[in-house]
Design a protein around this motif. Structure first.
Motif, PDB file in Angstrom:
ATOM      1  N   TRP A  13       9.847   3.565   2.524  1.00 49.26           N
ATOM      2  CA  TRP A  13       9.220   3.669   3.838  1.00 49.26           C
ATOM      3  C   TRP A  13       7.781   3.178   3.749  1.00 49.26           C
ATOM      4  CZ3 TRP A  13       7.751   8.549   7.016  1.00 49.26           C
ATOM      5  CH2 TRP A  13       7.971   8.306   8.390  1.00 49.26           C
ATOM      6  N   VAL A  14       7.422   2.195   4.555  1.00 46.98           N
ATOM      7  CA  VAL A  14       6.074   1.617   4.506  1.00 46.98           C
ATOM      8  C   VAL A  14       4.981   2.646   4.790  1.00 46.98           C
ATOM      9  CG1 VAL A  14       4.527  -0.076   5.572  1.00 46.98           C
ATOM     10  CG2 VAL A  14       6.889  -0.713   5.025  1.00 46.98           C
ATOM     11  N   PRO A  15       5.140   3.560   5.778  1.00 50.95           N
ATOM     12  CA  PRO A  15       4.077   4.534   6.031  1.00 50.95           C
ATOM     13  C   PRO A  15       3.695   5.372   4.818  1.00 50.95           C
ATOM     14  CG  PRO A  15       5.583   4.483   7.891  1.00 50.95           C
ATOM     15  CD  PRO A  15       6.205   3.646   6.813  1.00 50.95           C
ATOM     16  N   THR A  16       4.601   5.525   3.853  1.00 54.13           N
ATOM     17  CA  THR A  16       4.265   6.266   2.643  1.00 54.13           C
ATOM     18  C   THR A  16       3.147   5.568   1.882  1.00 54.13           C
ATOM     19  OG1 THR A  16       6.561   7.005   2.489  1.00 54.13           O
ATOM     20  CG2 THR A  16       5.201   7.252   0.521  1.00 54.13           C
ATOM     21  N   ALA A  17       3.227   4.249   1.815  1.00 56.86           N
ATOM     22  CA  ALA A  17       2.173   3.485   1.144  1.00 56.86           C
ATOM     23  C   ALA A  17       0.857   3.581   1.901  1.00 56.86           C
ATOM     24  CB  ALA A  17       2.605   2.025   1.000  1.00 56.86           C
ATOM     25  N   ARG A  18       0.932   3.613   3.239  1.00 56.24           N
ATOM     26  CA  ARG A  18      -0.286   3.741   4.043  1.00 56.24           C
ATOM     27  C   ARG A  18      -0.967   5.089   3.785  1.00 56.24           C
ATOM     28  NH1 ARG A  18      -0.434   0.337   8.376  1.00 56.24           N
ATOM     29  NH2 ARG A  18      -2.683   0.685   8.193  1.00 56.24           N
ATOM     30  N   LEU A  19      -0.169   6.148   3.677  1.00 56.66           N
ATOM     31  CA  LEU A  19      -0.740   7.465   3.409  1.00 56.66           C
ATOM     32  C   LEU A  19      -1.357   7.515   2.016  1.00 56.66           C
ATOM     33  CD1 LEU A  19      -1.218  10.381   4.328  1.00 56.66           C
ATOM     34  CD2 LEU A  19       0.976  10.967   3.262  1.00 56.66           C
ATOM     35  N   ALA A  20      -0.701   6.901   1.032  1.00 59.84           N
ATOM     36  CA  ALA A  20      -1.255   6.879  -0.320  1.00 59.84           C
ATOM     37  C   ALA A  20      -2.625   6.214  -0.331  1.00 59.84           C
ATOM     38  CB  ALA A  20      -0.298   6.150  -1.261  1.00 59.84           C
ATOM     39  N   THR A  21      -2.765   5.128   0.420  1.00 55.89           N
ATOM     40  CA  THR A  21      -4.064   4.457   0.523  1.00 55.89           C
ATOM     41  C   THR A  21      -5.103   5.376   1.150  1.00 55.89           C
ATOM     42  OG1 THR A  21      -3.015   2.283   0.692  1.00 55.89           O
ATOM     43  CG2 THR A  21      -5.270   2.471   1.504  1.00 55.89           C
ATOM     44  N   ALA A  22      -4.716   6.094   2.199  1.00 55.81           N
ATOM     45  CA  ALA A  22      -5.649   7.010   2.862  1.00 55.81           C
ATOM     46  C   ALA A  22      -6.080   8.133   1.919  1.00 55.81           C
ATOM     47  CB  ALA A  22      -5.008   7.584   4.117  1.00 55.81           C
ATOM     48  N   TRP A 374      -4.676  -4.694   6.780  1.00 50.45           N
ATOM     49  CA  TRP A 374      -5.392  -5.866   6.296  1.00 50.45           C
ATOM     50  C   TRP A 374      -6.014  -5.624   4.927  1.00 50.45           C
ATOM     51  CZ3 TRP A 374      -4.085  -9.914   8.957  1.00 50.45           C
ATOM     52  CH2 TRP A 374      -3.840  -9.824  10.328  1.00 50.45           C
ATOM     53  N   GLU A 375      -6.375  -4.363   4.632  1.00 53.26           N
ATOM     54  CA  GLU A 375      -7.055  -4.060   3.376  1.00 53.26           C
ATOM     55  C   GLU A 375      -6.114  -4.102   2.177  1.00 53.26           C
ATOM     56  OE1 GLU A 375      -5.261  -0.215   4.749  1.00 53.26           O
ATOM     57  OE2 GLU A 375      -6.187  -1.973   5.667  1.00 53.26           O
ATOM     58  N   GLU A 376      -4.812  -4.189   2.435  1.00 54.28           N
ATOM     59  CA  GLU A 376      -3.803  -4.256   1.359  1.00 54.28           C
ATOM     60  C   GLU A 376      -2.958  -5.509   1.548  1.00 54.28           C
ATOM     61  OE1 GLU A 376      -3.487  -2.451  -1.219  1.00 54.28           O
ATOM     62  OE2 GLU A 376      -4.309  -0.459  -0.845  1.00 54.28           O
ATOM     63  N   PRO A 377      -3.480  -6.693   1.155  1.00 51.53           N
ATOM     64  CA  PRO A 377      -2.761  -7.955   1.421  1.00 51.53           C
ATOM     65  C   PRO A 377      -1.381  -8.028   0.778  1.00 51.53           C
ATOM     66  CG  PRO A 377      -4.651  -8.306  -0.033  1.00 51.53           C
ATOM     67  CD  PRO A 377      -4.789  -6.925   0.511  1.00 51.53           C
ATOM     68  N   ALA A 378      -1.216  -7.443  -0.414  1.00 55.40           N
ATOM     69  CA  ALA A 378       0.104  -7.483  -1.054  1.00 55.40           C
ATOM     70  C   ALA A 378       1.112  -6.659  -0.267  1.00 55.40           C
ATOM     71  CB  ALA A 378       0.007  -6.973  -2.494  1.00 55.40           C
ATOM     72  N   LEU A 379       0.679  -5.504   0.230  1.00 54.06           N
ATOM     73  CA  LEU A 379       1.553  -4.676   1.051  1.00 54.06           C
ATOM     74  C   LEU A 379       1.884  -5.384   2.357  1.00 54.06           C
ATOM     75  CD1 LEU A 379       2.969  -1.978   1.695  1.00 54.06           C
ATOM     76  CD2 LEU A 379       0.774  -1.160   2.588  1.00 54.06           C
ATOM     77  N   LEU A 380       0.895  -6.038   2.943  1.00 53.77           N
ATOM     78  CA  LEU A 380       1.112  -6.755   4.196  1.00 53.77           C
ATOM     79  C   LEU A 380       2.116  -7.887   4.015  1.00 53.77           C
ATOM     80  CD1 LEU A 380       0.470  -7.329   7.112  1.00 53.77           C
ATOM     81  CD2 LEU A 380      -1.635  -8.462   6.397  1.00 53.77           C
ATOM     82  N   ASP A 381       1.945  -8.668   2.954  1.00 53.92           N
ATOM     83  CA  ASP A 381       2.906  -9.746   2.679  1.00 53.92           C
ATOM     84  C   ASP A 381       4.319  -9.192   2.488  1.00 53.92           C
ATOM     85  OD1 ASP A 381       0.931 -11.602   2.845  1.00 53.92           O
ATOM     86  OD2 ASP A 381       0.903 -12.142   0.731  1.00 53.92           O
ATOM     87  N   VAL A 417      -4.850 -13.760   3.208  1.00 56.16           N
ATOM     88  CA  VAL A 417      -4.951 -13.188   4.536  1.00 56.16           C
ATOM     89  C   VAL A 417      -3.742 -13.626   5.334  1.00 56.16           C
ATOM     90  CG1 VAL A 417      -6.288 -13.070   6.653  1.00 56.16           C
ATOM     91  CG2 VAL A 417      -7.463 -13.188   4.462  1.00 56.16           C
ATOM     92  N   VAL A 418      -3.123 -12.697   5.995  1.00 51.16           N
ATOM     93  CA  VAL A 418      -1.956 -13.015   6.801  1.00 51.16           C
ATOM     94  C   VAL A 418      -2.359 -12.996   8.259  1.00 51.16           C
ATOM     95  CG1 VAL A 418       0.389 -12.360   7.388  1.00 51.16           C
ATOM     96  CG2 VAL A 418      -0.476 -11.945   5.095  1.00 51.16           C
ATOM     97  N   GLU A 419      -2.166 -14.116   8.923  1.00 52.71           N
ATOM     98  CA  GLU A 419      -2.475 -14.205  10.344  1.00 52.71           C
ATOM     99  C   GLU A 419      -1.190 -14.007  11.133  1.00 52.71           C
ATOM    100  OE1 GLU A 419      -4.172 -18.033  10.749  1.00 52.71           O
ATOM    101  OE2 GLU A 419      -6.029 -17.515   9.709  1.00 52.71           O
ATOM    102  N   LEU A 420      -1.242 -13.089  12.043  1.00 52.86           N
ATOM    103  CA  LEU A 420      -0.052 -12.805  12.844  1.00 52.86           C
ATOM    104  C   LEU A 420      -0.186 -13.474  14.189  1.00 52.86           C
ATOM    105  CD1 LEU A 420       0.365  -9.009  12.146  1.00 52.86           C
ATOM    106  CD2 LEU A 420       1.354 -10.935  10.929  1.00 52.86           C
TER     107      LEU A 420
END
Length: 425
Positions: A13-22, A374-381, A417-420
């Motif tokens: 689940w992607v939100p898990t990685a977001r919480l770990a960053t927070a 944006w602060e985690e480019p590898a996660l974003l990719d 950088v990933v441009e959406l």
């Protein structure tokens, strides 16, 4: 010493990685036990990961706890919470090492007496009702006779929910007795063996295997339908006291019974009081989510469900009293709360990649705060690469609802950088 948090996950689940960053940004040392190829491995926040094996789940969790000696365990999904409950229950029969694990789990999740309540919908609703919290009528349905008996009391539309399910998978909204009877049979039925075997062999997850082999039927609850708008609260609490909370109205969902895609930050006194009462009654610790219905015309908040885990908005820093990671760090370290800067002043939050997957031309991607990591480019990719596949599946389910987005990737000198491009082709 920084407080050490072990994030426990069984699903990617992607939100898990977001919480770990927070949590890392707040000052915690973060380690994780999770399946291979988890989004957690794509962040800079997690110091070390330990492999979760679905065919030996408790052994995986136990080994990770022994290796990390964490100050707190944060379950990232319902199954992770169930594993921790099972470890605690089995550990009571063991020696000193098991006793330490039991104490850590109780320290992380709250009072042991709350463990069965958070997974038994009817028991939770009864507890909420005893706290004078507004709840819809709820009944346990064992068979078709029970269903016919309670239909007169609950009326239609009627909501049927299976215990042990999440993310809308075990929920059906029915309009007639015939629909309700079909839904009851489907929700009670043990998992198909082919599905359970495939999940065990390919995903190394035996969760469905034993219920399938032993033909265990799910417990189903019937709940009166509340006409109105969905809302949700996410809290972090400590020994029954809320440290920080976020309250949202749900504006858009991935699908009718799925996860939220767009939320609007709100203040609702009845929701706030309800979660405070339940956190205190159950003596909860850690992250929890609560789902509500805001009744049309009255705005009364009906509590309909608890999620005994983190939710997909737990990473958001939205000011004083609304930064869950910072509040938890303060409780663990003994320091005063130092909330991170607000990520946005906008009330409307478009979750990534959910809203982009739902509708790449959505107005909320422009008018609201688009919560892109944006602060985690590898996660974003990684999100974008996986979302292309997920969207292909999603488009088959609702082919007229979405169109493919354009996703140019631009290489820059220091980082990717990933441009959406959110305009549909």
């Amino acid at each position: 010493m920084k407080p050490k948090v072990l994030v426990a996950a069984t699903s990617r689940w992607v939100p898990t990685a977001r919480l770990a960053t927070a949590l890392s940004n707040a000052g915690c040392t973060v380690e994780a036990v999770c399946p291979r190829r988890h989004p957690l491995s794509k962040t800079n926040a997690v110091r070390r990961t330990y492999t979760y094996h679905g065919l030996a789940p408790l052994k995986s969790f136990k080994a990770a706890i022994a290796a990390t000696s964490p100050d707190l365990i944060v379950p990232a999904d319902d199954l992770a919470t169930q594993h921790l409950h099972d470890l605690q229950r089995r550990g009571r029969r063991g020696g000193s090492a098991e006793a330490q694990t039991c104490a850590l789990i109780e320290h992380s999740l709250g009072a042991v007496g709350s463990f069965p309540v958070v997974f038994e919908r009817n028991a939770f609703m009864e507890a909420a009702g005893q706290e004078d919290i507004r709840v819809p009528k709820t009944r346990v349905i064992e068979n078709a006779d029970d269903l016919r008996k309670h239909v007169g009391d609950l009326g239609f539309p009627l909501v049927l929910k299976a215990n042990g399910t999440s993310g809308g998978d075990g929920v059906r909204i029915t309009q007639t007795l015939e629909e309700a009877q079909r839904a009851l049979r489907a929700l009670q039925a043990p998992p198909l063996f082919a599905r359970a075997a495939k999940r065990a062999l390919l995903d190394q997850d035996a969760t469905l295997l034993w219920p399938s082999l032993f033909r265990r039927r799910f417990v189903v609850n019937a709940q009166a339908y509340v006409m109105g708008r969905e809302a949700t609260s996410t809290i972090v609490c400590w020994k029954g006291s809320i440290l920080a909370a976020l309250h949202f109205e749900v504006l858009k969902k991935m699908h009718a019974a799925g996860h939220a895609a767009v939320l609007r930050l709100i203040e609702h006194p009845e929701m706030s009081v309800a979660v405070e009462k339940m956190a205190r009654r159950l003596n909860l610790s850690g992250f929890y989510g609560f789902d509500f219905m805001l009744e049309a015309h009255t705005e009364n908040a009906y509590l309909i469900e608890i999620n005994p885990r983190t939710t997909q908005v737990g990473h958001l820093a939205l000011g004083a009293g609304r930064d869950l990671a910072a509040a938890l760090y303060a409780a663990l370290s003994g320091d005063s709360v130092s909330a991170s800067p607000k990520v946005t002043d906008k009330d409307t939050i478009a979750l990534f990649p959910q809203e982009w997957m739902r509708d790449p031309a959505s107005e909320f991607l422009q008018s609201g705060y688009h919560d892109v990591p944006w602060e985690e480019p590898a996660l974003l990719d990684d999100c974008i690469r996986k979302s292309r596949t997920q969207r292909a599946w999603y488009m088959k389910q609702t082919p007229s609802a979405v169109r493919s987005p354009s996703l140019p990737l631009t290489e820059r000198s220091e980082h990717r950088v990933v441009e959406l491009d959110c305009e549909a082709k």
